[in-house]
Design an enzyme around this catalytic site. Structure first.
Site, mmCIF file in Angstrom:
data_model
loop_
_atom_site.group_PDB
_atom_site.id
_atom_site.type_symbol
_atom_site.label_atom_id
_atom_site.label_comp_id
_atom_site.label_asym_id
_atom_site.label_seq_id
_atom_site.Cartn_x
_atom_site.Cartn_y
_atom_site.Cartn_z
ATOM 1 N N GLU A 144 -1.357 -1.622 -4.620
ATOM 2 C CA GLU A 144 -2.586 -0.844 -4.766
ATOM 3 C C GLU A 144 -2.350 0.269 -5.777
ATOM 4 O OE1 GLU A 144 -4.872 2.048 -1.827
ATOM 5 O OE2 GLU A 144 -5.097 -0.053 -1.231
ATOM 6 N N ASP A 190 -2.296 1.108 7.029
ATOM 7 C CA ASP A 190 -1.508 0.945 5.802
ATOM 8 C C ASP A 190 -1.049 -0.504 5.632
ATOM 9 O OD1 ASP A 190 -1.443 3.797 4.977
ATOM 10 O OD2 ASP A 190 -0.416 4.003 6.894
ATOM 11 N N ASP A 197 0.876 -1.172 0.000
ATOM 12 C CA ASP A 197 0.000 0.000 0.000
ATOM 13 C C ASP A 197 0.915 1.223 0.000
ATOM 14 O OD1 ASP A 197 -2.217 1.724 0.229
ATOM 15 O OD2 ASP A 197 -2.093 1.690 2.417
#
Length: 166
Positions: A71, A143, A12
């Protein structure tokens, strides 16, 4: 995929905090291998990008995952934030490329829908479901939870592609 299964690094990306999580799947069973976050220090943006690259480079060298899932960047508060987020994502992808790791990209809504069933789920809901899917206590930050979700999403999508291929 070997008899040991497949290991996926989920990422992420963020310029202040880049979450990462490694999930292994063997015969349909998911196991948490390790997780954490790269938290670059300092005000110089290029130094933060370097810290993201080197931090993830070390994680990949230590755990040697088979594939990565990052992501995708679609939205941000403003253009400058989107640019910084894109550059952080680039540093993460470059670390994967340095290890010849195949990288898959998923939209945040696709990851959330795969994990929670709803594309607009809150980070807390995602972390809760990740913990349930992995059978562990989810005491990581948002996160890291999102990074683990990216890894699980990729494993699920991989399985679906194999089933569709027959």
């Amino acid at each position: 995929m070997t008899t040991q299964g497949i290991t996926v690094l989920g990422i992420d990306p963020g310029s202040r905090t880049t979450g990462w999580g490694i999930v292994r799947e063997v015969s349909g069973v998911l196991t948490l291998v390790d997780c954490g976050a790269v938290r670059p220090r300092g005000d110089e943006f290029s130094d933060r990008l370097g810290a993201i690259y080197h931090g993830l480079h070390e994680v990949i060298a230590r755990h040697m995952p088979d594939e990565a899932s990052v992501e995708n960047v679609f939205t941000a508060k403003n253009a400058a934030s989107a640019l910084k987020l894109g550059q952080a994502r680039g540093a993460a992808v470059a670390a994967c490329a340095a290890h010849h790791l195949p990288v898959a990209s998923y939209a945040p809504t696709e990851i959330k829908k795969t994990i929670v069933g709803v594309g607009r789920a809150e980070k807390e809901q995602v972390s809760f479901m990740v913990a349930r899917l992995l059978g562990v206590k989810g005491d990581w930050g948002p996160d890291t939870g999102d990074a683990l979700a990216a890894a699980i999403c990729h494993l699920n999508m991989r399985r679906l592609r194999r089933l569709a291929a027959g």
